[in-house]
Enzyme design. Structure first.
Site, PDB file in Angstrom:
ATOM      1  N   PRO A 133      41.948  -6.747  29.556  1.00  9.97           N
ATOM      2  CA  PRO A 133      40.890  -5.742  29.430  1.00  9.97           C
ATOM      3  C   PRO A 133      39.630  -6.198  30.150  1.00  9.97           C
ATOM      4  CG  PRO A 133      40.852  -7.115  27.502  1.00  9.97           C
ATOM      5  CD  PRO A 133      41.965  -7.648  28.389  1.00  9.97           C
ATOM      6  N   LYS A 158      47.617  -8.854  35.460  1.00 14.90           N
ATOM      7  CA  LYS A 158      46.989  -7.642  35.978  1.00 14.90           C
ATOM      8  C   LYS A 158      45.535  -7.627  35.525  1.00 14.90           C
ATOM      9  CE  LYS A 158      46.765  -2.624  35.679  1.00 14.90           C
ATOM     10  NZ  LYS A 158      45.308  -2.679  35.321  1.00 14.90           N
ATOM     11  N   GLY A 211      44.034  -3.986  24.810  1.00 17.30           N
ATOM     12  CA  GLY A 211      43.573  -2.698  25.313  1.00 17.30           C
ATOM     13  C   GLY A 211      43.485  -1.682  24.201  1.00 17.30           C
ATOM     14  N   SER A 212      43.505  -0.432  24.560  1.00 15.15           N
ATOM     15  CA  SER A 212      43.374   0.637  23.577  1.00 15.15           C
ATOM     16  C   SER A 212      44.688   0.874  22.846  1.00 15.15           C
ATOM     17  CB  SER A 212      42.936   1.929  24.266  1.00 15.15           C
ATOM     18  OG  SER A 212      43.995   2.459  25.052  1.00 15.15           O
ATOM     19  N   THR A 213      44.584   1.458  21.673  1.00 12.83           N
ATOM     20  CA  THR A 213      45.780   1.794  20.911  1.00 12.83           C
ATOM     21  C   THR A 213      46.640   2.796  21.677  1.00 12.83           C
ATOM     22  OG1 THR A 213      44.748   1.308  18.785  1.00 12.83           O
ATOM     23  CG2 THR A 213      46.591   2.860  18.763  1.00 12.83           C
ATOM     24  N   GLY A 216      48.631   0.962  24.204  1.00 15.58           N
ATOM     25  CA  GLY A 216      49.702   0.207  23.575  1.00 15.58           C
ATOM     26  C   GLY A 216      50.883   1.072  23.184  1.00 15.58           C
ATOM     27  N   GLU A 233      47.098  -6.443  21.217  1.00 15.64           N
ATOM     28  CA  GLU A 233      45.817  -6.505  20.504  1.00 15.64           C
ATOM     29  C   GLU A 233      45.059  -5.258  20.918  1.00 15.64           C
ATOM     30  OE1 GLU A 233      42.230  -6.569  19.735  1.00 15.64           O
ATOM     31  OE2 GLU A 233      41.911  -8.397  20.922  1.00 15.64           O
ATOM     32  N   GLU A 362      36.553   5.344  17.448  1.00 17.73           N
ATOM     33  CA  GLU A 362      35.997   4.034  17.791  1.00 17.73           C
ATOM     34  C   GLU A 362      35.005   4.177  18.941  1.00 17.73           C
ATOM     35  OE1 GLU A 362      37.408  -0.393  19.401  1.00 17.73           O
ATOM     36  OE2 GLU A 362      38.748   1.332  19.588  1.00 17.73           O
ATOM     37  N   PHE A 364      32.858   2.418  21.682  1.00 14.69           N
ATOM     38  CA  PHE A 364      32.751   1.158  22.412  1.00 14.69           C
ATOM     39  C   PHE A 364      31.371   1.078  23.057  1.00 14.69           C
ATOM     40  CE2 PHE A 364      35.542  -2.148  24.581  1.00 14.69           C
ATOM     41  CZ  PHE A 364      36.032  -2.638  23.375  1.00 14.69           C
TER      42      PHE A 364
END
Length: 462
Positions: A133, A158, A211-213, A216, A233, A362, A364
């Protein structure tokens, strides 16, 4: 295809990079597969010596990496330095832990296995795709790459398109230390190339993502046909429960320290401030007074405490989320102003437990939603009324009550007498519910990036 990397403070062009194509990434994965076999045949001692050299070289480059990371992501230099300076300890700690992982010998306590020798070793997974991230680029790269390499894996890294430069420079340092370039290629590519040539590619044996849910979930779907391990995560909307007996000045400092670090762009950080009703007005006033003193400035100025977000589009997203909260009934008591990629620290009052921001929205960015509660049961209900479960915090002078509440909050880690932006290098960090799968940290990563293998010698003791 060219990628232009800019400084989000002033849009200055820092570099132009060539994106790795899908076809090129497939070739890199093939080469990594071959390089991994040779790397895994090296002894743990040999792999350790190479990575120790990397730790030494990394220390020599701390200032350069910190400066570059700050410029490309708009992160205050002092905060980037805090991230970067602790990395060598993490590298060496991971190597040392690997050097003291022991297998097991099973007892011959079964009539069918009498006299057999059964023991275990940890062996590599193969090729690990590490998807990084933007928010803690140096730390989160090495939290994946070093455990993967020390356990005998290859690692394809990456870097995020928004700020890849410091990560790519680390890749060069790793090669300089003696890690074969084919074993650990560091690249920037499109999402489509990553999906096809890493996530779906059966020659990439596991994926580690921070990264983001949403990202994922999509990666798990994309990788389903390969049935590969995924270490995720993901997002968080951490609750911070503050009781009326708390020291309000201490509470404000915890709120500021947890929420404003990295301009609010931290997964495990307090994002929902659940405050006992008798003190919520006074605490809000103290918070606003303290926010007026926060120093905004150039990222390279050591006095700077807050700067831009990673991009203007990120700031626009925060702006829209605040507007949505206001549409639901919240009030902007302080801040609420955007200037390009900068979004001012913002306090939202009148937030109720049924609003999106109190559950799964959420944010950020540097936003403080203030949510009142009347009973312990209500505080726990609000804290758990989210699909996320990364970290949490509780503040109270009554330590027994604090632990009682902490025990009921559904999170991977909970901090008593502090905010939730807490992550020790040895700690197995990770969440529950929609905040991810697996744990990351010196105490857990080596097991995540390897697999247990049983060896049997029949009749050894007959």
């Amino acid at each position: 295809m060219k990628l232009v990397v800019t400084n989000p403070q002033n849009n200055e062009v820092l570099d132009e990079l060539q994106l790795t194509s899908k076809d090129e990434l497939f070739v890199l994965a093939d080469k990594a597969k071959e390089a991994q076999k040779a790397w895994a045949r090296k002894s743990l001692y040999e792999r350790s010596q190479v990575l120790y050299r990397f730790a030494d070289l990394f220390e020599e480059n701390i200032e350069a990496l910190t400066r570059l990371s700050s410029l490309e992501m708009g992160k205050p230099y002092s905060q980037s330095l805090e991230e970067v300076a602790k990395v060598p300890q993490n590298i060496r700690g991971t190597i040392e832990y690997a050097n003291h992982m022991y297998g097991e010998v099973m007892p011959d306590n079964d009539s069918d296995t009498k006299g057999d020798l059964i023991f275990t070793r940890r062996v590599p997974l193969g090729v690990v795709g590490c998807i990084i991230p933007f928010n803690y680029p140096i730390e989160l790269t090495l939290l994946k790459v070093i455990p993967a390499l020390i356990m005998g894996n290859a690692a394809i890294v990456k870097a995020p398109s928004s700020n890849p430069l410091a990560i790519l420079r680390m890749g060069g340092i790793l090669t300089e230390a003696g890690v074969p370039a084919d074993l650990a290629p560091f690249i920037v590519c499109s999402r489509e190339a990553c999906t096809e040539a890493m996530v779906k590619n059966p020659k990439v044996d596991a994926i580690g993502l921070t990264g983001s849910t949403q990202a994922g979930i999509q990666m798990m779907k994309d990788a389903a046909d390969c049935l590969k391990p995924m270490f995720l995560e993901l997002g968080g909307n951490d609750p911070f429960v503050i009781f009326a007996d708390a020291d309000l000045d201490e509470a404000v400092e915890e709120m500021i320290g947890g929420r404003l670090f990295n301009t609010g762009q931290t997964c495990c950080a307090p994002k929902r401030f659940i405050v006992e009703r008798p003190i919520i007005e006074e605490l809000t006033e103290k918070l606003i007074a303290r926010l007026r003193t926060v120093v905004r400035g150039d990222v390279l100025d050591p006095r700077t405490e807050i700067s831009t977000l990673i991009s203007e589009s990120a700031a626009v997203t925060v702006e829209k989320q605040v507007q949505n909260a206001v549409a639901e009934g919240a009030t902007v008591a302080f801040g609420g102003v955007r200037e390009g990629a900068y979004y001012a620290p913002t306090v939202l009052t009148g937030v109720t437990k049924d609003m999106a921001i109190a559950k799964d929205d959420e944010i950020f960015g540097p936003v403080f939603p203030m949510i009142a509660f009347d009973t312990e049961e209500e505080a726990v209900e609000i804290a758990n009324n989210s699909s996320y479960g990364l970290n949490g915090g509780v503040l109270s002078k009554d330590i027994m009550r604090a632990f009682h509440i902490a025990n009921q909050i559904e999170v991977g880690s909970v901090v008593v007498n502090g905010h939730s932006a807490y992550r020790h290098i040895d700690q197995g960090h990770g969440g529950v519910k929609m905040s991810g799968l697996g744990r990351e940290g010196i105490s857990t990563s080596l097991e995540e990036f390897s697999q247990l293998k049983n060896y049997v010698l029949k009749g050894a003791f007959r």
